[in-house]
Design a protein around this motif. Sequence first.
Motif, short mmCIF file in Angstrom:
data_model
loop_
_atom_site.label_atom_id
_atom_site.label_comp_id
_atom_site.label_asym_id
_atom_site.label_seq_id
_atom_site.Cartn_x
_atom_site.Cartn_y
_atom_site.Cartn_z
N LEU A 159 0.86 -1.18 0.00
CA LEU A 159 0.00 0.00 0.00
C LEU A 159 0.89 1.23 0.00
CD1 LEU A 159 -2.61 1.66 0.40
CD2 LEU A 159 -2.32 1.32 2.87
N LEU A 160 0.76 2.07 -1.04
CA LEU A 160 1.44 3.36 -1.08
C LEU A 160 0.49 4.37 -0.44
CD1 LEU A 160 2.99 3.45 -4.67
CD2 LEU A 160 4.08 2.78 -2.52
N LEU A 161 0.90 4.95 0.67
CA LEU A 161 0.00 5.76 1.47
C LEU A 161 0.53 7.18 1.68
CD1 LEU A 161 -2.59 5.71 3.31
CD2 LEU A 161 -1.07 5.00 5.17
N ASP A 162 -0.25 8.15 1.24
CA ASP A 162 0.11 9.55 1.48
C ASP A 162 -0.22 9.90 2.92
OD1 ASP A 162 0.84 12.17 1.12
OD2 ASP A 162 -1.00 12.76 0.09
N HIS B 78 6.58 0.22 6.53
CA HIS B 78 7.81 -0.50 6.16
C HIS B 78 8.73 0.34 5.28
CE1 HIS B 78 5.01 -3.71 7.28
NE2 HIS B 78 6.06 -4.44 7.55
N GLY B 79 8.22 1.49 4.82
CA GLY B 79 9.02 2.32 3.94
C GLY B 79 8.59 3.77 4.01
N TYR B 80 9.50 4.66 3.62
CA TYR B 80 9.22 6.10 3.64
C TYR B 80 9.93 6.72 2.45
CZ TYR B 80 8.10 10.57 5.95
OH TYR B 80 7.59 11.80 6.29
N ASN C 113 -0.38 -8.50 6.53
CA ASN C 113 0.28 -9.03 5.33
C ASN C 113 0.48 -7.96 4.25
OD1 ASN C 113 0.48 -11.65 6.36
ND2 ASN C 113 -1.58 -12.18 5.65
N THR C 114 -0.19 -6.82 4.39
CA THR C 114 0.02 -5.71 3.46
C THR C 114 1.08 -4.79 4.02
OG1 THR C 114 -2.25 -5.77 2.61
CG2 THR C 114 -1.05 -3.69 2.40
N LYS C 115 2.13 -4.59 3.26
CA LYS C 115 3.23 -3.74 3.71
C LYS C 115 3.02 -2.31 3.22
CE LYS C 115 6.31 -7.69 3.88
NZ LYS C 115 7.45 -8.38 3.28
N ILE C 116 3.17 -1.38 4.16
CA ILE C 116 2.84 0.01 3.86
C ILE C 116 4.10 0.83 3.59
CG2 ILE C 116 1.74 2.11 4.74
CD1 ILE C 116 0.05 0.28 6.57
N ILE C 117 4.07 1.56 2.48
CA ILE C 117 5.13 2.51 2.17
C ILE C 117 4.52 3.91 2.20
CG2 ILE C 117 6.77 3.34 0.43
CD1 ILE C 117 6.95 0.50 -0.63
N ILE C 118 5.05 4.76 3.04
CA ILE C 118 4.58 6.14 3.09
C ILE C 118 5.17 6.89 1.91
CG2 ILE C 118 4.59 8.28 4.42
CD1 ILE C 118 2.90 6.02 5.63
N LEU C 119 4.30 7.55 1.15
CA LEU C 119 4.71 8.32 -0.02
C LEU C 119 4.26 9.75 0.21
CD1 LEU C 119 6.03 8.06 -2.82
CD2 LEU C 119 3.76 7.63 -3.76
N THR C 120 5.20 10.64 0.53
CA THR C 120 4.82 11.96 1.00
C THR C 120 5.80 13.04 0.56
OG1 THR C 120 4.36 13.24 3.02
CG2 THR C 120 6.09 11.59 3.14
N MET C 121 5.37 14.28 0.69
CA MET C 121 6.28 15.40 0.40
C MET C 121 6.96 15.90 1.67
SD MET C 121 3.52 18.41 -0.30
CE MET C 121 2.25 18.84 0.89
N TYR C 122 6.60 15.32 2.82
CA TYR C 122 7.14 15.80 4.09
C TYR C 122 8.43 15.07 4.48
CZ TYR C 122 2.51 17.85 4.60
OH TYR C 122 1.36 18.57 4.40
#
Length: 215
Positions: free
Chosen positions: A50-53, A99-101, A75-84
């Motif tokens: 999941l790419l999450l803003d 799991h990611g930034y 089981n869903t790995k979350i990657i933060i996708l942000t401008m911050y």
Amino acid sequence: MKIVIADDHAVVRSGFTMILNLQEDMEVVGTAADGIEAHRQVAKYEPDILLLDLSMPPGESGLIAVGKISEDFPNTKIIILTMYDDEEYLFHALKNGAHGYVLKNSPDDELLKAIRTVYNGETYINPKMATSLVREFVKNDQNVVENDPYKVLSKRELEILPLVAKGYGNKEIAEMLFISVKTVEAHKAKIMEKLHLKSRPELVEFALKKRLLHF
């Protein structure tokens, strides 16, 4: 890899969808405009990633959603996708299950690398943010050392602390250890000072946390 993208800007969702669907090993199966919709999409598609803003007004933000989704769908790995590029956001996201930034202004290759890295069970952090994470880790490690009774207290103080926590009085402790009451009092004062404790209940709580009591 099945991927869901959550961002409040339609043009961002479309742009990232196009980039990811060009990859042979990736497929965008759903998109969302806020955290609540992201939760529904993850429940529906059970994606790998999941790419999450973080900021998705006026709906539920990614800061709130990351904790809920990571708990409900491990089981869903979350990657933060942000401008911050804010270390507080980074720490909050990681502590709540991300799991990611990745920063939105990063090259496309970095996003693809982050997705593959996280999919393979590792954590990915934007290189610019990694320094902040290391700095915080070192600070926390120093705090752990400062609060480690085995490193801070003397052998005699380590003997006295659990006895005080168990409720023994100064005279009883003095008789047990064959020392004077004044010596016990001095050691107690030192213990409180070294461990930054202000009351006996705090001392008992500390002793329990550090497993210094053996009832």
